[in-house]
Design a protein around this motif. Structure first.
Motif, PDB file in Angstrom:
ATOM      1  N   CYS A  30      20.839 -39.869  34.790  1.00 36.17           N
ATOM      2  CA  CYS A  30      20.183 -40.416  35.974  1.00 36.17           C
ATOM      3  C   CYS A  30      21.036 -40.143  37.206  1.00 36.17           C
ATOM      4  CB  CYS A  30      19.967 -41.919  35.794  1.00 36.17           C
ATOM      5  SG  CYS A  30      19.269 -42.722  37.241  1.00 36.17           S
ATOM      6  N   ALA A  32      21.256 -41.838  39.828  1.00 38.48           N
ATOM      7  CA  ALA A  32      21.782 -43.055  40.453  1.00 38.48           C
ATOM      8  C   ALA A  32      22.738 -43.830  39.548  1.00 38.48           C
ATOM      9  CB  ALA A  32      20.630 -43.951  40.879  1.00 38.48           C
ATOM     10  N   CYS A  33      22.339 -44.093  38.299  1.00 39.01           N
ATOM     11  CA  CYS A  33      23.126 -44.989  37.441  1.00 39.01           C
ATOM     12  C   CYS A  33      23.888 -44.272  36.327  1.00 39.01           C
ATOM     13  CB  CYS A  33      22.242 -46.081  36.848  1.00 39.01           C
ATOM     14  SG  CYS A  33      21.098 -45.482  35.577  1.00 39.01           S
ATOM     15  N   CYS A  59      15.717 -46.879  38.330  1.00 37.25           N
ATOM     16  CA  CYS A  59      16.298 -46.317  39.550  1.00 37.25           C
ATOM     17  C   CYS A  59      15.243 -45.600  40.395  1.00 37.25           C
ATOM     18  CB  CYS A  59      17.441 -45.373  39.200  1.00 37.25           C
ATOM     19  SG  CYS A  59      18.859 -46.204  38.471  1.00 37.25           S
TER      20      CYS A  59
END
Length: 80
Positions: A30, A32-33, A59
């Motif tokens: 991912c 973002a995370c 996300c």
């Protein structure tokens, strides 16, 4: 911004690859995370070299703007 059935933005965002890990740049984590499993499937944007970036559903909901239903046609009009 219009939406497709797969929850991907029709006009995608461009991300700077400098702050991303190699796994994120390859689309295996991912954006973002950093979650790798289950593999993120929502197309969230692109890198300047046109590589597609992905995000997990949690996300993606935070990163993408909410769908604006004021400009959509009713189902019976759009598909008749």
């Amino acid at each position: 911004m219009s939406w497709r059935q797969a929850r991907t933005a029709h006009v995608t965002m461009t991300f700077d690859p400098e702050g991303l890990t190699p796994t994120q740049r390859e689309g295996d984590a991912c954006v973002a995370c950093h979650k790798k499993w289950p593999r993120p499937r929502i197309r969230i944007g692109r890198l300047p070299d046109d590589t597609t970036l992905f995000a997990c559903p949690e996300c993606a909901d935070a990163l993408l703007p909410q769908q604006d239903d004021t400009h959509s046609l009713p189902w019976r009009v759009a598909f008749s």
